[in-house]
Design an enzyme around this catalytic site. Structure first.
Site, short mmCIF file in Angstrom:
data_model
loop_
_atom_site.label_atom_id
_atom_site.label_comp_id
_atom_site.label_asym_id
_atom_site.label_seq_id
_atom_site.Cartn_x
_atom_site.Cartn_y
_atom_site.Cartn_z
N SER A 115 0.88 -1.16 0.00
CA SER A 115 0.00 0.00 0.00
C SER A 115 0.92 1.21 0.00
O SER A 115 2.08 1.10 0.40
CB SER A 115 -0.87 0.00 1.26
N TYR A 159 -1.78 -1.06 10.46
CA TYR A 159 -1.92 -1.43 9.05
C TYR A 159 -0.68 -0.99 8.27
O TYR A 159 -0.10 -1.77 7.51
CB TYR A 159 -3.17 -0.79 8.45
#
Length: 279
Positions: free
Chosen positions: A137, A151
């Site tokens: 990401s 995350y």
């Protein structure tokens, strides 16, 4: 493009994984796709053919992962491209998230992908070729998102082990790439793909605002087109010398450049202190 290549894609029942699998099948590739729920996967893909092998796999169970990899190699005779796409978003500040919530996110996003790599590498080494693509990401390059610390940490880990994998696997003719997607218009910000903290602390106003924005404003308005992301991944896999790092999305491209600029500035600004510690 070589449609004789065999792809193995995890987390294929939704999001970028599902879009990629559908595009691959439509273009004539052989695809093994995994999900925790086999019927959900079959229904989502809606495709039946000898070139499609749907597999129910528990990513954090090594035996389950080994079985899925073996079934793929047995069914198609080889495996060429591994896409570690399975994962989920975990919202919550570092203080809010419990040890269990944090470890579960790492189990899926980090250790699950490592299970796949560990079980796939013997096949790729024997073939002396292959390409492992790990989906991180833009949060794996910049952790500047309040309420996304755990995350982002999982995605930073994906970046780190992909860089090591790239140099470890090179002598066997195997490539490794980490992809940093920005915001794509998938179901990532809904349902089971995004989890909120069990114990929210009201004092964290900025994190709550960011959480609300992701759930209500950003969802459905993401700039990235998943079909174009799938196309880019297929192009990546066809390259003779693919990059180790690939940013996807104009938003991610801008955030990556911002991070690199700020990091360069901060490192340079404190050069005197940094270099003052040698004998």
């Amino acid at each position: 493009m070589d449609t004789q290549k065999v792809w193995f894609v995890t987390g294929a029942s939704k999001g970028l994984g599902l879009t990629l699998v559908k595009r691959l099948l439509n273009e004539g590739y052989s695809v093994a796709a995994t999900s925790r729920n086999l019927s959900e996967l079959k229904s989502a893909v809606g495709y039946e053919s000898a070139s499609f092998l749907p597999l129910e796999m528990d990513l954090i169970n090594e035996a389950s992962v080994a079985e899925s990899i073996k079934k793929t190699a047995d069914h198609f005779g080889k495996i060429d491209i591994i896409v570690n796409n399975a994962g989920y978003g975990q919202l919550g500040t570092l203080e809010e998230l419990t040890d269990e919530e944090s470890r579960k996110n790492f189990d899926t996003n980090v250790f699950g992908s490592l299970n796949v790599i560990r079980k796939a590498m013997p096949y790729l080494r024997e073939q002396k070729n292959g390409h492992i693509i790990n989906i991180a990401s833009i949060g794996g390059l910049s952790g500047d998102f309040p309420g996304w610390g755990i995350y982002c940490a999982t995605k930073f880990a994906v970046v780190g082990f992909t860089e090591s994998l790239a140099v470890e696997a090179k002598e066997f003719g195997i490539n490794a790439t980490v992809i940093y997607p920005g915001y794509f218009r998938t179901d990532f910000l809904t349902g089971g793909s995004l989890r909120t903290p069990e114990n929210e602390i009201d004092a964290y106003k900025t994190a709550r605002d960011v959480q609300a924005a992701h759930e209500k404003e950003i969802n459905g308005n993401q700039p990235g087109d998943p079909e174009k992301a799938a196309k880019a991944m297929i192009e990546l896999a066809a390259m003779e010398n693919p990059p180790v790092h690939l940013v996807l999305g104009s938003d991610a491209f801008q955030m990556a450049n911002n991070k690199l600029t700020s990091l360069q500035t901060e490192i340079s600004d404190f050069k005197t202190l940094s270099t003052s510690t040698d004998y």
